[in-house]
Structure formats: structure tokens, C-alpha cells
Design an enzyme around this catalytic site. Structure first.
Site, PDB file in Angstrom:
ATOM      1  N   CYS A 383       0.828  -1.198   0.000  1.00  0.00           N
ATOM      2  CA  CYS A 383       0.000   0.000   0.000  1.00  0.00           C
ATOM      3  C   CYS A 383       0.870   1.259   0.000  1.00  0.00           C
ATOM      4  CB  CYS A 383      -1.003  -0.041   1.141  1.00  0.00           C
ATOM      5  SG  CYS A 383      -2.471   0.918   0.729  1.00  0.00           S
ATOM      6  N   HIS A 509      -3.705  -5.024   0.314  1.00  0.00           N
ATOM      7  CA  HIS A 509      -3.115  -5.577   1.543  1.00  0.00           C
ATOM      8  C   HIS A 509      -3.188  -7.105   1.516  1.00  0.00           C
ATOM      9  CE1 HIS A 509      -2.853  -1.826   4.018  1.00  0.00           C
ATOM     10  NE2 HIS A 509      -3.729  -1.425   3.108  1.00  0.00           N
ATOM     11  N   GLU A 511      -1.711  -9.146   3.297  1.00  0.00           N
ATOM     12  CA  GLU A 511      -1.603  -9.722   4.647  1.00  0.00           C
ATOM     13  C   GLU A 511      -2.963 -10.061   5.249  1.00  0.00           C
ATOM     14  OE1 GLU A 511      -1.001  -6.623   3.777  1.00  0.00           O
ATOM     15  OE2 GLU A 511      -1.531  -5.165   5.324  1.00  0.00           O
TER      16      GLU A 511
END
Ligand code: GLN
Length: 533
Positions: A383, A509, A511
Site C-alpha cells: 500500500c 493488503h 496480509e
């Protein structure tokens, strides 16, 4: 199954006992026995959601597929269960009050005086039962944030009391407490637990199960004492001893029969023994690495590691699957400068530049990216990390010294990260940011395609700014490839440098979507590249 069953999880004595992990571990065991389970978090603070909270306050803001900005515990729920959560899985006092006030303004209460009991508690009860009423779940676990006795969690505890009455045998209450060890006298102490249960009893809630956090094994006589003083069965006093990793907790809870006791109290069949084969394989991988890498994680909140929870957990998931121990070296971006950058990064096998907002720490991030780009160190920019990679490339390769994001400098001549004009009025996702899951098309033959083994992916977003397409051609000419696009709005989602061994920036993102059952391919590939350095 007819009725959805509810499990309420409260915490006593102190905060940070790990209610979220215990709730997620219990859910995992029940899921592994074949039940459909979800977990919900009720947060007593007045913010509508944690999207507006500084990470120093509550750690990372976790984003769901449907674009909800939520408490980081939802990340644990997804990482343990491997199933997506949504807005309904996280409710705050702010949202409860907002709903009630909106109803009051619409005249829904027909002139009644609107009060905490019954109107706020009714709204809490409605939210607790939302997921259960979808028909998708056998069991809903509701974790009540805060500690019993807090003023602000009172309406939630009152809602639990009322629901326990309404639902009868279809719900139970689990209370997580602390049994501290006094090293001076060499004793474990039950008094704080007794007091915490007394407080709950004052509110009219009798816990069915006590999960006791402890640094030492609880002897049987101590469990008996707790059972006697707190009106619970001996088998319902469950030891939760400190674990070396949070992923061990389901195994520890199983050895204490937490899942069996829960099912018995809910009058549910135990079904099969939990199938934890995959889970154990994951733990084995974690404990038996055959190599090691050092990954630098550069951010501006590194004093509070919870601010990057999903990233550090995603590294753990991936590390197990490639049998590579990952040591995370936390690096504060504000401490980096031209003179010390080599000292900080030269012994690292890979570098992640973290997401973030605002100007603080940007210079350090840009200096770090220049170093890893020029020194062929694997780089993953997430990001803001990706946006910084674009700025760095523009400044140092294209030689546009003033290149910037308009978040940092609204009047630059080279706004390489900007807000697309044509994007403004297109889709309104509630907040002003681009939030939640979006599809991304990956370019054939790119590193990204190799990593994902796919050209169509979905990833979650949380940002306001985008790569400015006006500059794309010039970037491409100098070797920066945009390898992933959100086709509908022509937005760049992934960039890479094919001449570099492993240099990837993602506007989304990754994650958030990594979990134990499905470690994320980007993190796996990144660690594999790091292991070659
Ligand atoms: N501040 C940047 C934006 O809003 C990046 C956000 C982030 O890293 N999550 O676009």
C-alpha cells in the site's frame, strides 16, 4: 440443526489476557469437529469503527472482504478459521448508539423515552443474533471487549444477562481470568479470579466455564478451589498456560477438553475428535525450519508491533510452508538516513515497507527503497510501501526530484500518486477510502502471475490514493511494470521491476488474506527469494 447456539466470552482481572486467541482457538476446535462456527467482537468504545483510530491506540485496523474497518481480533478469527468475517462480526458502542439514535430520529420508538435498558441493550442483543439468524452457523462465539467491571462494557454484560435468560440452554458464558503467580511466596493465587466472578455475578451472569491464564500448571486442588468458589464444575475450570506461539493455543485447549466441555454444556453432540492434521502440520513446519532469513519491516509504528499484526502473522504462515524461520527486524522509518541506511539493511535478506498514512517517516522509507532496489535485496511494498516505491523510482530513475504523492505534497508537478479524477464519483463504499475486496487482473508472463499461478485474483484494499496513470508510459519505458490492474477503473494494483531479483509493490493488503490453511503466495515467494540472498 435447529437453533444456533451462542457462546459469550468475557474477560476479567486485566486486559490483554488473549480473549481473542482463546475465542479463536475454541472456534478452531469446534470447526475441526465439523461445526460451522463464526466469532464476533463487541467493542465498548464509542468510535463507530477503528478506522479512525491511531494504530498506537488499538493496533492494526483489520479490513474484511466487505470493506469493514474492524478490530484486529477479526484478523485472528480469520487466520485461525480460514473463513471470511464481515461488518456483522465487529460492533462497537458507537455503532449501537448510532443505530438507536437513527431509529429515534425516524420516530421508530413512538414517543417512548429512549434508554440504555431496554433500547441500547435490545440493539446489542439484535446485533449478537444477526449472524446466528443467517442460518449459516451452528455456533456463534461473541467476544465482549474490555474487562468485566469497566463502566463502558456494562450494557454489553447486561445484554448477555438478558440473552442468557432468553436463550436458556442455547447459550453459555465463558470467562477468561488470570491466576497470577507470586514468585516471593512461590504460589498461584485464585483470589483475583474469585473477585472477577463475583463482579460478573453482581451483574447477574454466572459463567459456565472459566479459562484461567497462568504461567504455571494449575494443580488439581487449585482447580477445585476455583470451582468451589465460583460455582462451576471442576471440568469447567480450564488451564490456559502461556504458549510459545498463539498457534499452539488450540492444542493446549484441546488437551484441557475445552471443546468437549463446551459441547456438553450446549447439549451438542461431540461428533468426531477434532481433525487437526493440517494445523499440526503447520505447527511442525514452524518448529522445524531448515533455513533462516532476516526480514526488515520498515514502518513508523514499530514500537507497537500490533500495528503490523497481519503482516507479521502472514510471514509466520508463509515461513512454515517453506520451512524457513523468519526473524523480523523492526526498523523505525524515522531513524533511517543516507548515512546509516547500509548499516541497517546490509545484513537483511529482504525488506518490507509497511502501509501507512501521512508524511511522518516517508523520507526513511524512500531511502530504504533506493538501497534495496540498487542492491538487489528482495522488496515487498504494501500500500503506502508500494506508493513509496513509485515515488522513489520517479525521483531517482526518472530524475523527477519533486515527484510525490499528493497526500504528502498537493502542489508537486509530478503527482505520481494521486486521486483519479474519474474515480471520485464512481463507487461510494461508505467511507471516503477504497475499502474491501476488489478483483485484479494480472499480466501474463509477469512475476505476479508466477507467484499467484493465476491471472484473476481478489485482494483487499484500504487507501485513498492511486498510481497516477498519466505517468505510466514513462515508468514502463524505464523498466517499472504495472503487472496487476483493477480493469473496471484502470487502476494499477501491482508494480514490479523485472530487472531486480524480486521487487514487488502492491496497492492492496495481501496480509489480510493470509491464514494458517492458506499462507499467502506473495509472502511465500518473498521469503523464498529472501532465502536465496
Ligand atoms: N496513505 C495511503 C493512501 O491512503 C496509503 C494507505 C495505506 O497504506 N493503507 O492511499
Amino acid at each position: 440443526m435447529n437453533n444456533c447456539k451462542y457462546i459469550f466470552v468475557t474477560g476479567g482481572v486485566t486486559s490483554s489476557l488473549g480473549k481473542g486467541i482463546v475465542a479463536a482457538s475454541l472456534a478452531k476446535l469446534l470447526q475441526a469437529r465439523g461445526f460451522n462456527v463464526t466469532i464476533q467482537k463487541l467493542d465498548p468504545y464509542i468510535n463507530i469503527d477503528p478506522g479512525t483510530l491511531n494504530p498506537y491506540e488499538h493496533g492494526e485496523c483489520y479490513v474484511t472482504d466487505d470493506g469493514a474497518e474492524t478490530d484486529l481480533d477479526l484478523g485472528h478469527y480469520e487466520r485461525f478459521l480460514g473463513t471470511p468475517t464481515s461488518q456483522a462480526n465487529n460492533v462497537t458502542t458507537g455503532r449501537i448508539y448510532q443505530n438507536v439514535i437513527n431509529k429515534e430520529r425516524k420516530g421508530d420508538y413512538l414517543g417512548k423515552t429512549v434508554q440504555v435498558v431496554p433500547h441500547i441493550t435490545d440493539e446489542i442483543k439484535r446485533n449478537i443474533q444477526l449472524l446466528g439468524k443467517t442460518g449459516n452457523y451452528d455456533i456463534v462465539i461473541t467476544e465482549i471487549g474490555g474487562t468485566v467491571g469497566d463502566i463502558e462494557s456494562l450494557p454489553f454484560i447486561e445484554a448477555v444477562r438478558q440473552l442468557s435468560w432468553d436463550l436458556g440452554n442455547d447459550c453459555i458464558s465463558v470467562h477468561l481470568t488470570l491466576v497470577p503467580y507470586l514468585s516471593a511466596s512461590g504460589e498461584l493465587k485464585t483470589k483475583p479470579t474469585q473477585h472477577s466472578v463475583k463482579t460478573l455475578l453482581e451483574y447477574g451472569v454466572q459463567p459456565d466455564i472459566l479459562v484461567c491464564r497462568t504461567e504455571h500448571t494449575l494443580p488439581k486442588d487449585l482447580k477445585e478451589k476455583i470451582a468451589r468458589f465460583c460455582n462451576v464444575d471442576l471440568e469447567a475450570v480450564v488451564e490456559a498456560i502461556d504458549a510459545t506461539t498463539i498457534y499452539e493455543v488450540p492444542i493446549l485447549m484441546k488437551s484441557e477438553y475445552l471443546d468437549k466441555v463446551v459441547l456438553k454444556k450446549l447439549n451438542l453432540p461431540t461428533k468426531n475428535e477434532p481433525d487437526l492434521e493440517e494445523w499440526n502440520k503447520f505447527l511442525y513446519g514452524l518448529k522445524n525450519p531448515n533455513k533462516k532469513v532476516k526480514i526488515g519491516l520498515i514502518g513508523k509504528y514499530v514500537e507497537l508491533k500490533d500495528a503490523y499484526k497481519s503482516i507479521s502473522e502472514a510471514l509466520i504462515h508463509a515461513s512454515s510452508s517453506v520451512l524457513t524461520e523468519v526473524e523480523v527486524v523492526w526498523i523505525h522509518s524515522e531513524q533511517l538516513n543516507e548515512n546509516n541506511i547500509a548499516e541497517h539493511l546490509k545484513n537483511l535478506n529482504g525488506v518490507i515497507v509497511a502501509p501507512g498514512f501521512g508524511t511522518r517517516g516517508i523520507d526513511g522509507k524512500l531511502i530504504a527503497i533506493k538501497y534495496v532496489r540498487e542492491n538487489n535485496i528482495p522488496f515487498l511494498g504494501i500500500c503506502l510501501g508500494m506508493q513509496c516505491a513509485v515515488i522513489e523510482f520517479a525521483r531517482n530513475v526518472l530524475k523527477w526530484e519533486d515527484a510525490n504523492s499528493i497526500e504528502m505534497n498537493g502542489s508537486t508537478k509530478h503527482p505520481v500518486i494521486s486521486i483519479m479524477k474519474d474515480q471520485k464519483n464512481i463507487e461510494n463504499y461508505g467511507g471516503t477510502m477504497r475499502l474491501g475486496s476488489y478483483p485484479c487482473e494480472i499480466k501474463e508472463g509477469s512475476l505476479a502471475q508466477k507467484i499467484y499461478s493465476n491471472t484473476q485474483i481478489n485482494e483487499r484494499h484500504r487507501h485513498r490514493y492511486e498510481l497516477n496513470n498519466d505517468f505510466i508510459e514513462k515508468f514502463n519505458k524505464k523498466g517499472l511494470v504495472n503487472s496487476g490492474m483493477y480493469a473496471k477503473e484502470n487502476l494499477v494494483e501491482i508494480i514490479e521491476l523485472p530487472k531486480h531479483p524480486w521487487f514487488v509493490g502492491v496497492q492492496f493488503h495481501p496480509e489480510y488474506k493470509s491464514n494458517v490453511a492458506n499462507p499467502h503466495p506473495l509472502f511465500i515467494s518473498f521469503i523464498q527469494a529472501a532465502a536465496k540472498v
